[in-house]
Design a protein around this motif. Structure first.
Motif, PDB file in Angstrom:
ATOM      1  N   CYS A  39       2.620  10.427  -3.569  1.00 18.54           N
ATOM      2  CA  CYS A  39       2.011   9.147  -3.207  1.00 18.54           C
ATOM      3  C   CYS A  39       0.529   9.157  -3.550  1.00 18.54           C
ATOM      4  CB  CYS A  39       2.188   8.871  -1.717  1.00 18.54           C
ATOM      5  SG  CYS A  39       1.494   7.264  -1.268  1.00 18.54           S
TER       6      CYS A  39
ATOM      7  N   CYS B  27      -3.376   5.675  -1.622  1.00 20.44           N
ATOM      8  CA  CYS B  27      -4.706   5.581  -1.027  1.00 20.44           C
ATOM      9  C   CYS B  27      -5.516   6.816  -1.393  1.00 20.44           C
ATOM     10  CB  CYS B  27      -4.636   5.390   0.498  1.00 20.44           C
ATOM     11  SG  CYS B  27      -4.654   6.922   1.431  1.00 20.44           S
TER      12      CYS B  27
ATOM     13  N   GLY C 227      -5.030  10.674  -0.428  1.00 21.42           N
ATOM     14  CA  GLY C 227      -4.113  11.461  -1.265  1.00 21.42           C
ATOM     15  C   GLY C 227      -4.791  11.787  -2.574  1.00 21.42           C
TER      16      GLY C 227
ATOM     17  N   CYS D  14      -0.860  12.569  -2.169  1.00 21.34           N
ATOM     18  CA  CYS D  14      -0.114  13.449  -1.282  1.00 21.34           C
ATOM     19  C   CYS D  14       1.237  13.780  -1.908  1.00 21.34           C
ATOM     20  CB  CYS D  14       0.135  12.759   0.059  1.00 21.34           C
ATOM     21  SG  CYS D  14      -1.376  12.373   0.951  1.00 21.34           S
TER      22      CYS D  14
ATOM     23  N   GLY E 114       2.629  13.029   4.271  1.00 19.22           N
ATOM     24  CA  GLY E 114       1.350  12.514   3.797  1.00 19.22           C
ATOM     25  C   GLY E 114       0.248  12.677   4.840  1.00 19.22           C
ATOM     26  N   VAL E 115      -0.985  12.596   4.406  1.00 19.20           N
ATOM     27  CA  VAL E 115      -2.112  12.664   5.339  1.00 19.20           C
ATOM     28  C   VAL E 115      -1.969  11.585   6.418  1.00 19.20           C
ATOM     29  CG1 VAL E 115      -4.624  12.369   5.546  1.00 19.20           C
ATOM     30  CG2 VAL E 115      -3.669  13.716   3.659  1.00 19.20           C
ATOM     31  N   CYS E 116      -1.459  10.405   6.006  1.00 19.45           N
ATOM     32  CA  CYS E 116      -1.265   9.308   6.964  1.00 19.45           C
ATOM     33  C   CYS E 116       0.003   9.493   7.786  1.00 19.45           C
ATOM     34  CB  CYS E 116      -1.190   7.977   6.229  1.00 19.45           C
ATOM     35  SG  CYS E 116       0.265   7.854   5.168  1.00 19.45           S
TER      36      CYS E 116
ATOM     37  N   ARG F  86       8.702   3.358  -1.244  1.00 23.28           N
ATOM     38  CA  ARG F  86       7.535   2.611  -1.742  1.00 23.28           C
ATOM     39  C   ARG F  86       7.429   2.724  -3.254  1.00 23.28           C
ATOM     40  NH1 ARG F  86       2.946   3.903   2.685  1.00 23.28           N
ATOM     41  NH2 ARG F  86       2.767   5.840   1.551  1.00 23.28           N
TER      42      ARG F  86
ATOM     43  N   MET G 269      -1.199   1.080   1.465  1.00 20.40           N
ATOM     44  CA  MET G 269      -1.307   2.030   2.572  1.00 20.40           C
ATOM     45  C   MET G 269      -1.182   1.325   3.935  1.00 20.40           C
ATOM     46  SD  MET G 269      -3.377   3.419   5.042  1.00 20.40           S
ATOM     47  CE  MET G 269      -2.717   4.758   6.018  1.00 20.40           C
TER      48      MET G 269
HETATM   49 FE1  SF4 Z   1       0.007   7.886   0.377  1.00 22.38          FE
HETATM   50 FE2  SF4 Z   1      -0.448   8.172   3.005  1.00 22.38          FE
HETATM   51 FE3  SF4 Z   1      -1.173  10.085   1.249  1.00 22.38          FE
HETATM   52 FE4  SF4 Z   1      -2.489   7.750   1.317  1.00 22.38          FE
HETATM   53  S1  SF4 Z   1      -2.368   9.286   2.940  1.00 22.38           S
HETATM   54  S2  SF4 Z   1      -1.798   8.847  -0.512  1.00 22.38           S
HETATM   55  S3  SF4 Z   1      -0.804   6.346   1.754  1.00 22.38           S
HETATM   56  S4  SF4 Z   1       0.930   9.420   1.734  1.00 22.38           S
END
Ligand code: SF4
Ligand code: XCC
Length: 635
Positions: free
Chosen positions: A58, A61, A64, A66, A77-79, A89, A206
Motif C-alpha cells: 500500500c 499515504c 507507507g 507499507c 500497515g502503519v495505519c 483497495r 487513506m
Molecule cells: Fe497504506 Fe495505511 Fe500504510 Fe498509509 S499507513 S501506506 S494507508 S497501509
C-alpha cells in the motif's frame, strides 16, 4: 509459465521471443540490437515484487509504503490496514483504471457521434436500423424523426449519463430482470458513468472504506458502469456511426505490410481516428501523392484494438497484437505508426528512431517523447488524417533496408451479436433460438469467451491452446482484443479450421459457414457478449438469468487494468471468469476466498485462477458441464 524468472541480466541467448513471426523478424531485422519488451523481461535483474503481485503493497499515504504480510501482526500497515483492506483497495483501483479508460474512450465516441449527427464531422450515421433499435432500447420515441435528429437525441441522452449523479444507466435496463433486481438489492447499480470512479478514488484514500467487501462492491459497481455503460455506449454508437460488423475476410500478422505501398500502422483503441485514416487512404489527392513517390497506395494496418475495430468494420488487416507492436516497426518497412490511447508501449518511440519511421501521437491525453504530435479533432478528421498520411508518404522514399516476413493468416471477423443472431438463427428469422436449441440438444456444449491481452511475461501460446481444446470439446469460442489476434495468427478464425472442432460444433457451424472461433471485436466489444448472453436468456430454455447459461470467460494472458474491469463486470453479471497466471489479490486469504468462492454465492459467477492452459480448460469445461447439469439438459 514463469520462464522469465530464469533469465540473468544480459544473457541474450535466453531471451524468449514470443510468436514465430516475431522471432523471424527480429532475426532478420535490418538493424541490429533492437530491444523489445521480451529483452527487457529477460534483462531485469529483480523478480516481480511479491507484495505488488499479490496486491498487499500500500502506498496510499506517506506513512507507507507499507508491505503487508497476511497473518503477521507486525506486518499490517502503519495505519492498521490489514491484507484484506489493502488488497481490496488496490483491486478497486485497478478496476477504476481500467473502467476509466473505457469511459474516456466512450466519451470520445459520443462526442464524435454528436458532431456527426449535427453535420460537423466527416462521418455519417451508417446504420439507421441499429440507431432506431438503440433509441428504442433506451426509451426514446423514434416516430417521425429524421436520422440526424434521432441521433442527436440518443447522443445527448447517453452523454448526460457520464455526469449523472442519481438514477441508473439506460443500457443497464437491457440486462435480464432478475439481474437488475440483484444489483438493486446489493446496492451496486451504477448511478452515473463517471461518478463511480471518483467514489473508488475517494473510498480507497487513506482512512475511508476499510471493509474489503464494501470496497469490492464499489469495484463491481464501477465495472458495471463500464460493461453495461461505457463499453456498451462505445460499441453501440460506433456501430451506428461506422456500420455494424458483418462477416468480413481479411488477414493478420506482420506479413500484411506491403513492399510497394506506404505502410501506415494505426495503434491504440478509438475507432474515430482510424476510420478517418481509412477514408483518407482512398482519397484521390492522397493516391496522387503516393504515385509521386512511386508507391501504389496506402496500406493501412492495425495494431492492438484499433486493429480489431477497423478489421471488424472495414476489413483492414491487422499487423500485430500487443506483443508485436515493437516488432512491426523492427521490419523497417513502416512509414508511420499513428497512435491514440491505451496499450502503446513507450519503447515504440525508440524502435521507430532506429528507422525512417515516424511515430505520430494524436490524442492530447497521450503524448510520447520523440513522437510528432498532431492533435486529432473529429470536426476536422479528414483534413488531419490527410495531413498524417502526407507525412507518411514523404517517408516512403527514405525506406532503407527492411524485412517483411511472408507470414500472415486468413481470418473471418465481424461477428457482432447481430451477425450471430442472423447467421446461427437463420436467414428469415434472426433469433437465438437455433443456438439455444443446439446447446440444449448438446451439439454445442456451451459458450466460452477468450478475451484480453497477450503479455510478454507469458511465453506459452495460452489463447491458442485453450481455444483448440475448447472447440474440440464442442464449445463455441468467442474472442475479442489481442486474444483474437493471437488466435487469428494460427488460422482458427477461418472456416477451414472447422476440422479441428468436435463433431457437434462442426455440424452446426459448417451448415452456416462460420469459423469455429468467432471474432467479436475489440475490448469495448466485450459488451457485445453481454448482449448476446442476455438474448440467449430472453430466448428461453436456458434459465432466467445469465448465471444459469453454460457460459464462461477467460483472460489467460491479461496485462492491462481494463482486463480486470472487464472480468469484474462479467463476474457481476453472473459469468465465471478465469484469469492467470497471476491475480493481484492473492496476498490476502480473505479477499482471495471472497473473489474465488464467495462471489459465486453473491453473483452466480466468480473469479478463478489458473496457470497452465490445461487448468484453464478444465475449469472452463467443468463450469459449462455444471451449468448444463443444473439446467437439467445434460444427457
Ligand atoms: Fe497504506 Fe495505511 Fe500504510 Fe498509509 S499507513 S501506506 S494507508 S497501509
Ligand atoms: Fe491492450 Fe485492447 Fe489488452 Fe490488447 S487486449 S493489450 S487491453 S489492446 Ni484489449
Amino acid at each position: 509459465m514463469d520462464t522469465s524468472r530464469r533469465f540473468k541480466k544480459g544473457n541474450e541467448s535466453e531471451v524468449l521471443i514470443q510468436t514465430e513471426t516475431n522471432r523471424e523478424v527480429l532475426k532478420n531485422a535490418p538493424v541490429e540490437n533492437i530491444v523489445t519488451a521480451a529483452h527487457r523481461v529477460a534483462g531485469r535483474s529483480v523478480e516481480p515484487c511479491l507484495f505488488g503481485q499479490g496486491g498487499t503493497c500500500c502506498r496510499n499515504c506517506n506513512m507507507g509504503p507499507c508491505q503487508i504480510i497476511d497473518g503477521v501482526e507486525q506486518m499490517i500497515g502503519v495505519c492498521g490496514a490489514d491484507a484484506s483492506t489493502v488488497a481490496a483497495r488496490n483491486f478497486a483501483r485497478i478496476v477504476a483504471g481500467g473502467a476509466a479508460s473505457h469511459m474516456d474512450h466512450a466519451r470520445g465516441v459520443v462526442m464524435a457521434f454528436l458532431a456527426t449527427a449535427k453535420g460537423e464531422a466527416p462521418y455519417e450515421i451508417k446504420d439507421g436500423i441499429k440507431l432506431r433499435q438503440v433509441a428504442m432500447s433506451i426509451g426514446i420515441d423514434v416516430a417521425e424523426k429524421s436520422k440526424e435528429d434521432l441521433a442527436i437525441e440518443v447522443g445527448e441522452k447517453l452523454m448526460a449519463e457520464f455526469g449523472q449523479q442519481e438514477g441508473g444507466l439506460s443500457f443497464v435496463k437491457r440486462a435480464p430482470k432478475p439481474r437488475q433486481e440483484l444489483w438493486k438489492k446489493l446496492g451496486i447499480g451504477p448511478r452515473g458513468v463517471d461518478r463511480e470512479i471518483t467514489e473508488i478514488m475517494h473510498r480507497t484514500h487513506m482512512g475511508v472504506d476499510q471493509h474489503y467487501e464494501n470496497l469490492l462492491f464499489q469495484a463491481a459497481r464501477t465495472a458495471l458502469a463500464d460493461g453495461w455503460g461505457a463499453s456498451m455506449i462505445a460499441t453501440e454508437l460506433s456501430d451506428v456511426m461506422f456500420g455494424t460488423p458483418v462477416p468480413i475476410r481479411s488477414r493478420v500478422d506482420i506479413g500484411v505490410l506491403k513492399e510497394d505501398e506506404v505502410n501506415v500502422t494505426v495503434h491504440g483503441h478509438e475507432p474515430i481516428l482510424a476510420e478517418a485514416l481509412g477514408m483518407a487512404a482512398r482519397d484521390p489527392e492522397i493516391l496522387e501523392e503516393c504515385k509521386k513517390v512511386g508507391a501504389k497506395g496506402i496500406n493501412l494496418a492495425g495494431v492492438c484494438c484499433t486493429g480489431n475495430e477497423i478489421l471488424m468494420r472495414k476489413g483492414f488487416p491487422i499487423a500485430g497484437s500487443f506483443i508485436q507492436q515493437e516488432v512491426v516497426l523492427a521490419t523497417g518497412a513502416v512509414e508511420a505508426m499513428v497512435v491514440d490511447v491505451q496499450c502503446i508501449m513507450q519503447n515504440v518511440s525508440r524502435v521507430a528512431e532506429q528507422f525512417h519511421t515516424e511515430l505520430i501521437t494524436t490524442s492530447d491525453k497521450a503524448k510520447i517523447p520523440g513522437a510528432t504530435h498532431i492533435s486529432f479533432d473529429e470536426h476536422r478528421a479528414l483534413d488531419i488524417a490527410k495531413e498524417i498520411l502526407k507525412r507518411a508518404i514523404k517517408k516512403f522514399p527514405e525506406r532503407g533496408k527492411h524485412f517483411v516476413p511472408v507470414r500472415s493468416m486468413d481470418v473471418v471477423a465481424g461477428f457482432s451479436h447481430e451477425t450471430i443472431n442472423y447467421m446461427l438463427g437463420g436467414r428469415f428469422r434472426a433469433s437465438y433460438k437455433p443456438l439455444n436449441d443446439n446447446i440444449i440438444n448438446g451439439r454445442i456444449r456451451g459458450v466460452a469467451a477468450i478475451v484480453g491481452c497477450d503479455n510478454y511475461r507469458v511465453t506459452e501460446e495460452m489463447h491458442v491452446e485453450i481455444a483448440k481444446e475448447l472447440i474440440a470439446n464442442d464449445v463455441l469460442v468467442l474472442v475479442t482484443g489481442c486474444a483474437a489476434t493471437s488466435i487469428g495468427r494460427t488460422g482458427l478464425l477461418s472456416p477451414e479450421a472447422l476440422d479441428q472442432a468436435g463433431p457437434g460444433l462442426r455440424e452446426v457451424l459448417e451448415a452456416v459457414g462460420c469459423p469455429p472461433v468467432l471474432h467479436m471485436g475489440s475490448c469495448v466489444d466485450n459488451s457485445r457478449i453481454l448482449i448476446a448472453a442476455t438474448e440467449m436468456v430472453r430466448t428461453g430454455g436456458l434459465g432466467e438469468d445469465i448465471y444459469q447459461l453454460p457460459a464462461v470467460g477467460a483472460a489467460p494472458q491479461w496485462m492491462s487494468e481494463k482486463a480486470v474491469a472487464i472480468g469484474q463486470y462479467f463476474v457481476s453479471s453472473g459469468v465465471d471468469v478465469v484469469f492467470g497466471p497471476t491475480f493481484p489479490i492473492t496476498g490476502s486469504k480473505v479477499v482471495s476466498d471472497y473473489c474465488f468462492n464467495k462471489m459465486k454465492d453473491v453473483y452466480g459467477g466468480s473469479w478463478h485462477l489458473a496457470k497452465k492452459p490445461s487448468e484453464f480448460v478444465n475449469i472452463m469445461v467443468d463450469t459449462i458441464n455444471q451449468a448444463r447439469k443444473d439446467l437439467g439438459i445434460d444427457k
